[in-house]
Design a protein around this motif. Sequence first.
Motif, PDB file in Angstrom:
ATOM      1  N   THR A  60       1.093  -0.688   0.471  1.00 52.53           N
ATOM      2  CA  THR A  60       0.329  -0.256  -0.034  1.00 52.53           C
ATOM      3  C   THR A  60       0.834   1.226  -0.279  1.00 52.53           C
ATOM      4  OG1 THR A  60      -1.615  -0.827   1.084  1.00 52.53           O
ATOM      5  CG2 THR A  60      -1.549   1.210   1.422  1.00 52.53           C
ATOM      6  N   PHE A  61       0.362   1.994  -0.166  1.00 50.11           N
ATOM      7  CA  PHE A  61       1.690   3.417  -1.193  1.00 50.11           C
ATOM      8  C   PHE A  61       0.486   4.818  -0.724  1.00 50.11           C
ATOM      9  CE2 PHE A  61       2.853  -0.266  -3.732  1.00 50.11           C
ATOM     10  CZ  PHE A  61       4.007  -0.100  -3.757  1.00 50.11           C
ATOM     11  N   ASP A  62       1.359   5.476  -0.527  1.00 51.79           N
ATOM     12  CA  ASP A  62       1.117   7.316   0.193  1.00 51.79           C
ATOM     13  C   ASP A  62       2.116   8.325  -0.542  1.00 51.79           C
ATOM     14  OD1 ASP A  62       2.906   7.298   2.294  1.00 51.79           O
ATOM     15  OD2 ASP A  62       1.496   7.062   3.937  1.00 51.79           O
ATOM     16  N   ALA A  71       4.113   2.057   2.524  1.00 50.94           N
ATOM     17  CA  ALA A  71       3.836   3.147   3.363  1.00 50.94           C
ATOM     18  C   ALA A  71       3.278   1.322   4.325  1.00 50.94           C
ATOM     19  CB  ALA A  71       2.339   3.524   3.198  1.00 50.94           C
ATOM     20  N   SER A  72       2.785   0.373   3.604  1.00 54.07           N
ATOM     21  CA  SER A  72       3.121  -1.398   4.281  1.00 54.07           C
ATOM     22  C   SER A  72       2.665  -1.936   3.252  1.00 54.07           C
ATOM     23  CB  SER A  72       1.139  -1.426   5.372  1.00 54.07           C
ATOM     24  OG  SER A  72       0.459  -1.550   4.149  1.00 54.07           O
ATOM     25  N   MET A  73       3.034  -3.503   4.154  1.00 57.56           N
ATOM     26  CA  MET A  73       3.466  -5.308   3.326  1.00 57.56           C
ATOM     27  C   MET A  73       2.515  -5.306   4.189  1.00 57.56           C
ATOM     28  SD  MET A  73       7.633  -5.073   3.251  1.00 57.56           S
ATOM     29  CE  MET A  73       7.411  -6.494   1.491  1.00 57.56           C
ATOM     30  N   SER A  74       0.772  -5.789   3.402  1.00 57.47           N
ATOM     31  CA  SER A  74       0.421  -7.035   4.198  1.00 57.47           C
ATOM     32  C   SER A  74       0.938  -8.468   3.254  1.00 57.47           C
ATOM     33  CB  SER A  74      -1.034  -6.225   3.687  1.00 57.47           C
ATOM     34  OG  SER A  74      -1.042  -5.262   3.900  1.00 57.47           O
ATOM     35  N   PHE A  75       0.592  -9.252   4.687  1.00 57.76           N
ATOM     36  CA  PHE A  75       0.779 -10.504   4.066  1.00 57.76           C
ATOM     37  C   PHE A  75       0.130 -11.220   4.362  1.00 57.76           C
ATOM     38  CE2 PHE A  75       4.807  -8.183   4.896  1.00 57.76           C
ATOM     39  CZ  PHE A  75       5.970  -9.002   4.381  1.00 57.76           C
ATOM     40  N   TYR A  76      -0.413 -12.561   3.705  1.00 58.74           N
ATOM     41  CA  TYR A  76      -1.411 -13.707   3.306  1.00 58.74           C
ATOM     42  C   TYR A  76      -0.917 -14.713   3.273  1.00 58.74           C
ATOM     43  CZ  TYR A  76      -4.114  -9.162   2.902  1.00 58.74           C
ATOM     44  OH  TYR A  76      -5.545  -7.888   3.784  1.00 58.74           O
ATOM     45  N   LEU A  77      -0.998 -15.488   4.456  1.00 57.19           N
ATOM     46  CA  LEU A  77       0.181 -16.612   4.442  1.00 57.19           C
ATOM     47  C   LEU A  77      -0.916 -17.590   4.638  1.00 57.19           C
ATOM     48  CD1 LEU A  77       1.953 -14.885   5.600  1.00 57.19           C
ATOM     49  CD2 LEU A  77       3.690 -17.104   4.857  1.00 57.19           C
ATOM     50  N   GLY A  78      -2.121 -18.128   4.109  1.00 63.12           N
ATOM     51  CA  GLY A  78      -2.879 -19.358   4.106  1.00 63.12           C
ATOM     52  C   GLY A  78      -4.114 -18.178   5.197  1.00 63.12           C
ATOM     53  N   PHE A  82      -0.936 -10.342   8.396  1.00 68.90           N
ATOM     54  CA  PHE A  82      -0.539  -9.185   9.530  1.00 68.90           C
ATOM     55  C   PHE A  82       0.546  -8.451   8.481  1.00 68.90           C
ATOM     56  CE2 PHE A  82       2.022 -13.094   9.051  1.00 68.90           C
ATOM     57  CZ  PHE A  82       3.649 -12.770   8.787  1.00 68.90           C
ATOM     58  N   GLU A  83       0.604  -7.671   9.169  1.00 68.03           N
ATOM     59  CA  GLU A  83       1.406  -6.291   8.249  1.00 68.03           C
ATOM     60  C   GLU A  83       2.105  -5.193   8.439  1.00 68.03           C
ATOM     61  OE1 GLU A  83      -2.072  -3.291   6.655  1.00 68.03           O
ATOM     62  OE2 GLU A  83      -2.340  -2.972   8.185  1.00 68.03           O
ATOM     63  N   PHE A  84       3.115  -5.401   7.917  1.00 66.55           N
ATOM     64  CA  PHE A  84       4.245  -3.956   8.532  1.00 66.55           C
ATOM     65  C   PHE A  84       3.768  -3.006   7.488  1.00 66.55           C
ATOM     66  CE2 PHE A  84       8.589  -7.423   7.501  1.00 66.55           C
ATOM     67  CZ  PHE A  84       8.160  -8.041   9.057  1.00 66.55           C
ATOM     68  N   GLN A  85       3.966  -2.018   8.995  1.00 61.42           N
ATOM     69  CA  GLN A  85       3.362  -0.436   8.986  1.00 61.42           C
ATOM     70  C   GLN A  85       4.561   0.192   9.278  1.00 61.42           C
ATOM     71  OE1 GLN A  85      -0.122  -0.059  11.543  1.00 61.42           O
ATOM     72  NE2 GLN A  85      -1.078  -1.085  10.387  1.00 61.42           N
ATOM     73  N   ASP A 133      12.296  -1.189   5.752  1.00 61.27           N
ATOM     74  CA  ASP A 133      12.735  -0.097   6.121  1.00 61.27           C
ATOM     75  C   ASP A 133      12.543   0.458   6.516  1.00 61.27           C
ATOM     76  OD1 ASP A 133      11.516   2.014   4.775  1.00 61.27           O
ATOM     77  OD2 ASP A 133      13.434   2.247   3.313  1.00 61.27           O
ATOM     78  N   GLY A 134      10.429   0.506   7.259  1.00 61.68           N
ATOM     79  CA  GLY A 134       9.952   1.381   7.975  1.00 61.68           C
ATOM     80  C   GLY A 134       9.641   2.405   7.805  1.00 61.68           C
ATOM     81  N   ILE A 135      10.128   3.070   6.811  1.00 59.49           N
ATOM     82  CA  ILE A 135       9.342   4.415   6.443  1.00 59.49           C
ATOM     83  C   ILE A 135       8.327   4.153   5.285  1.00 59.49           C
ATOM     84  CG2 ILE A 135      10.758   6.861   5.929  1.00 59.49           C
ATOM     85  CD1 ILE A 135      12.384   6.092   7.956  1.00 59.49           C
ATOM     86  N   MET A 136       9.873   3.708   3.630  1.00 63.22           N
ATOM     87  CA  MET A 136       9.018   3.390   2.610  1.00 63.22           C
ATOM     88  C   MET A 136       9.717   3.104   1.664  1.00 63.22           C
ATOM     89  SD  MET A 136      11.537   6.655   1.630  1.00 63.22           S
ATOM     90  CE  MET A 136      11.444   7.717   2.716  1.00 63.22           C
ATOM     91  N   SER A 137      10.314   2.079   2.114  1.00 66.18           N
ATOM     92  CA  SER A 137      10.687   0.884   0.385  1.00 66.18           C
ATOM     93  C   SER A 137      10.712  -0.693   1.657  1.00 66.18           C
ATOM     94  CB  SER A 137      12.570   1.405  -0.030  1.00 66.18           C
ATOM     95  OG  SER A 137      12.869   1.244   1.144  1.00 66.18           O
TER      96      SER A 137
END
Length: 140
Positions: A60-62, A71-78, A82-85, A133-137
Motif C-alpha cells: 500500500t502506497f501513500d 506505507a505498508s506490506m500486508s502478508f497473507y499466508l493461508g 499480518f501487516e508491516f506498517q 525499512d519502516g519508512i518507504m521501501s
Amino acid sequence: KQWYQRRVRGIYYTCSVFPGGAIETFYGSGSHYDLACSHVLVADVLTDGDYSNPWFIYGTFDVFEGKGALASMSFYLGRDIFEFQRGWLINLGGEKMVLEEGKGQQVGNSPCFVLYENLHLNLDCPNFEAYYDGIMSGHI
C-alpha cells in the motif's frame, strides 16, 4: 546461534519497491506503478504444489516527504494475516505486535519469524524473505 533457521536457501532474484512507485522486478526489469491503490507485489498460489496454501504480499502506497512511498506490506499466508506498517509496527489481527530490538520472534501462529534490528524489519518465512525499512521501501 542465529535467531532463526533460514528456510530459503540459495541465490534468488529480489523484487524491490522504491519511493515514487519505482519497482525493480524479480527479473531485473523496471516498472512504475500508479500509487493510488494497493498492489499485489508477489504471490504464490501453488505453494509446493498445493492449491490450498497460497500466499500473497500486497503493498500500500501513500505520499511521504512529497514522494510516493511504500506505507505498508500486508502478508497473507493461508489463514495467517499480518501487516508491516510505517514506523516499524506490525499489525497482527488488529493488535500491535510488541517487538524487541535484536530478538527474533514468531509472528503470531504463522510459520514466519521477524527480526527488528537497526531500524529495519526482516521477515523469514518458509518460501520467502522480506525486508521493510519502516519508512518507504521494501524488498522481497
